[in-house]
Scaffold this motif. Structure first.
Motif, PDB file in Angstrom:
ATOM      1  N   GLY A   1       0.192  18.013 -13.137  1.00  0.00           N
ATOM      2  CA  GLY A   1      -0.913  18.339 -12.240  1.00  0.00           C
ATOM      3  C   GLY A   1      -1.110  17.338 -11.118  1.00  0.00           C
ATOM      4  O   GLY A   1      -1.981  17.517 -10.275  1.00  0.00           O
ATOM      5  N   LYS A   2      -0.321  16.247 -11.108  1.00  0.00           N
ATOM      6  CA  LYS A   2      -0.426  15.297  -9.999  1.00  0.00           C
ATOM      7  C   LYS A   2       0.937  14.657  -9.718  1.00  0.00           C
ATOM      8  O   LYS A   2       1.778  14.522 -10.596  1.00  0.00           O
ATOM      9  CB  LYS A   2      -1.472  14.228 -10.272  1.00  0.00           C
ATOM     10  CG  LYS A   2      -1.183  13.346 -11.459  1.00  0.00           C
ATOM     11  CD  LYS A   2      -2.273  12.308 -11.641  1.00  0.00           C
ATOM     12  CE  LYS A   2      -1.897  11.424 -12.826  1.00  0.00           C
ATOM     13  NZ  LYS A   2      -2.794  10.334 -13.015  1.00  0.00           N
ATOM     14  N   ARG A   3       1.083  14.276  -8.492  1.00  0.00           N
ATOM     15  CA  ARG A   3       2.316  13.628  -8.051  1.00  0.00           C
ATOM     16  C   ARG A   3       2.239  12.150  -8.418  1.00  0.00           C
ATOM     17  O   ARG A   3       1.196  11.528  -8.262  1.00  0.00           O
ATOM     18  CB  ARG A   3       2.444  13.783  -6.534  1.00  0.00           C
ATOM     19  CG  ARG A   3       3.858  13.870  -6.034  1.00  0.00           C
ATOM     20  CD  ARG A   3       3.825  14.527  -4.631  1.00  0.00           C
ATOM     21  NE  ARG A   3       5.125  14.624  -4.048  1.00  0.00           N
ATOM     22  CZ  ARG A   3       5.980  15.601  -4.289  1.00  0.00           C
ATOM     23  NH1 ARG A   3       5.663  16.557  -5.117  1.00  0.00           N
ATOM     24  NH2 ARG A   3       7.138  15.621  -3.686  1.00  0.00           N
ATOM     25  N   PRO A   4       3.341  11.555  -8.902  1.00  0.00           N
ATOM     26  CA  PRO A   4       3.283  10.137  -9.277  1.00  0.00           C
ATOM     27  C   PRO A   4       3.076   9.234  -8.057  1.00  0.00           C
ATOM     28  O   PRO A   4       3.541   9.536  -6.961  1.00  0.00           O
ATOM     29  CB  PRO A   4       4.647   9.878  -9.923  1.00  0.00           C
ATOM     30  CG  PRO A   4       5.528  10.986  -9.497  1.00  0.00           C
ATOM     31  CD  PRO A   4       4.653  12.142  -9.150  1.00  0.00           C
ATOM     32  N   ALA A   5       2.339   8.145  -8.265  1.00  0.00           N
ATOM     33  CA  ALA A   5       2.151   7.153  -7.200  1.00  0.00           C
ATOM     34  C   ALA A   5       3.439   6.352  -7.082  1.00  0.00           C
ATOM     35  O   ALA A   5       3.960   5.835  -8.070  1.00  0.00           O
ATOM     36  CB  ALA A   5       0.986   6.234  -7.545  1.00  0.00           C
ATOM     37  N   LEU A   6       3.961   6.262  -5.861  1.00  0.00           N
ATOM     38  CA  LEU A   6       5.248   5.604  -5.629  1.00  0.00           C
ATOM     39  C   LEU A   6       5.104   4.363  -4.767  1.00  0.00           C
ATOM     40  O   LEU A   6       4.129   4.206  -4.031  1.00  0.00           O
ATOM     41  CB  LEU A   6       6.210   6.569  -4.940  1.00  0.00           C
ATOM     42  CG  LEU A   6       6.605   7.823  -5.696  1.00  0.00           C
ATOM     43  CD1 LEU A   6       7.478   8.704  -4.823  1.00  0.00           C
ATOM     44  CD2 LEU A   6       7.326   7.473  -6.981  1.00  0.00           C
ATOM     45  N   ASN A   7       6.102   3.524  -4.863  1.00  0.00           N
ATOM     46  CA  ASN A   7       6.233   2.389  -3.959  1.00  0.00           C
ATOM     47  C   ASN A   7       6.238   2.952  -2.534  1.00  0.00           C
ATOM     48  O   ASN A   7       6.960   3.907  -2.250  1.00  0.00           O
ATOM     49  CB  ASN A   7       7.562   1.671  -4.264  1.00  0.00           C
ATOM     50  CG  ASN A   7       7.777   0.446  -3.421  1.00  0.00           C
ATOM     51  OD1 ASN A   7       7.538   0.439  -2.225  1.00  0.00           O
ATOM     52  ND2 ASN A   7       8.269  -0.600  -4.055  1.00  0.00           N
ATOM     53  N   PRO A   8       5.439   2.398  -1.634  1.00  0.00           N
ATOM     54  CA  PRO A   8       5.376   2.948  -0.275  1.00  0.00           C
ATOM     55  C   PRO A   8       6.696   2.854   0.490  1.00  0.00           C
ATOM     56  O   PRO A   8       6.874   3.529   1.502  1.00  0.00           O
ATOM     57  CB  PRO A   8       4.279   2.123   0.405  1.00  0.00           C
ATOM     58  CG  PRO A   8       4.088   0.922  -0.439  1.00  0.00           C
ATOM     59  CD  PRO A   8       4.542   1.264  -1.818  1.00  0.00           C
ATOM     60  N   HIS A   9       7.632   2.056   0.002  1.00  0.00           N
ATOM     61  CA  HIS A   9       8.936   1.937   0.659  1.00  0.00           C
ATOM     62  C   HIS A   9       9.908   3.038   0.241  1.00  0.00           C
ATOM     63  O   HIS A   9      10.967   3.187   0.847  1.00  0.00           O
ATOM     64  CB  HIS A   9       9.565   0.576   0.359  1.00  0.00           C
ATOM     65  CG  HIS A   9       8.766  -0.577   0.865  1.00  0.00           C
ATOM     66  ND1 HIS A   9       8.553  -0.813   2.203  1.00  0.00           N
ATOM     67  CD2 HIS A   9       8.108  -1.553   0.208  1.00  0.00           C
ATOM     68  CE1 HIS A   9       7.810  -1.888   2.345  1.00  0.00           C
ATOM     69  NE2 HIS A   9       7.521  -2.358   1.150  1.00  0.00           N
ATOM     70  N   ALA A  10       9.555   3.805  -0.790  1.00  0.00           N
ATOM     71  CA  ALA A  10      10.431   4.878  -1.260  1.00  0.00           C
ATOM     72  C   ALA A  10      10.477   5.987  -0.215  1.00  0.00           C
ATOM     73  O   ALA A  10       9.454   6.419   0.304  1.00  0.00           O
ATOM     74  CB  ALA A  10       9.927   5.425  -2.591  1.00  0.00           C
ATOM     75  N   VAL A  11      11.693   6.445   0.088  1.00  0.00           N
ATOM     76  CA  VAL A  11      11.890   7.529   1.046  1.00  0.00           C
ATOM     77  C   VAL A  11      12.218   8.790   0.253  1.00  0.00           C
ATOM     78  O   VAL A  11      13.203   8.829  -0.482  1.00  0.00           O
ATOM     79  CB  VAL A  11      13.054   7.200   2.019  1.00  0.00           C
ATOM     80  CG1 VAL A  11      13.319   8.360   2.957  1.00  0.00           C
ATOM     81  CG2 VAL A  11      12.753   5.920   2.781  1.00  0.00           C
ATOM     82  N   GLU A  12      11.381   9.807   0.393  1.00  0.00           N
ATOM     83  CA  GLU A  12      11.610  11.043  -0.352  1.00  0.00           C
ATOM     84  C   GLU A  12      12.711  11.865   0.319  1.00  0.00           C
ATOM     85  O   GLU A  12      12.691  12.077   1.531  1.00  0.00           O
ATOM     86  CB  GLU A  12      10.328  11.863  -0.442  1.00  0.00           C
ATOM     87  CG  GLU A  12      10.475  13.104  -1.294  1.00  0.00           C
ATOM     88  CD  GLU A  12       9.184  13.871  -1.472  1.00  0.00           C
ATOM     89  OE1 GLU A  12       9.267  15.090  -1.746  1.00  0.00           O
ATOM     90  OE2 GLU A  12       8.097  13.273  -1.344  1.00  0.00           O
TER      91      GLU A  12
END
Length: 157
Positions: A125-136
């Motif tokens: 039900g929610k998207r995981p919080a990621l390192n802001p440097h991660a490029v999707e």
């Protein structure tokens, strides 16, 4: 063989060599196209991570760091591609967050599979919080294929 025949033969041979060189140059990616953000890179490595084992995560980060030390940050383009359980490396709370951030500063790129993120969001039900440097990227394995076509070597430590 007379002179005229020899001249004709050598001309055809030279033309075939020239044409082969053109075809090869068109099918092989230019080094500048492989990693546009690394214009002086001579080596292109993509590190694949599909496991969430902390030892495996540490190994991938160690390999990336060692490549930077061996070749210099300007001479090697390194991208870590995560998918499946491997995306845990790029979670905001991962124990190796400081190492990831340090490698980003040195030019290592970290990609995370969007399909995996979508699956987690559907299930929890929610998207995981990621390192802001991660490029999707849309598809992690597809991104590995794209990198291969651009001249990267895929390594799975």
């Amino acid at each position: 063989m007379n002179r005229r025949g020899l001249f004709f033969f050598l001309s055809v041979l030279a033309l075939m060599s020239f044409a082969t060189g053109l075809v090869t140059a068109q099918t092989r990616p230019a080094k500048q196209d492989a990693a546009p953000d690394k214009p002086f890179a001579e080596h292109f490595i993509a590190l694949q991570l599909s496991d969430s084992d902390p030892k495996k995560e540490r190994l991938v980060l160690s390999v990336a760091s060692n490549l930077l030390k061996a070749y210099g940050p300007d001479k090697v383009a390194v991208e870590v591609v995560t998918f499946g359980p491997g995306i845990d490396l790029l979670r905001d709370t991962n124990e190796h967050r400081a190492l990831v951030d340090s490698l980003v500063v040195q030019g290592v790129r970290f990609s995370v599979c969007g399909n995996t993120l979508d699956t987690i969001e559907r299930e929890t039900g929610k998207r995981p919080a990621l390192n802001p440097h991660a490029v999707e990227v849309q598809v992690g394995v597809g991104h590995l294929l794209d990198l291969t076509e651009r001249g990267f070597t895929i390594v799975r430590p």
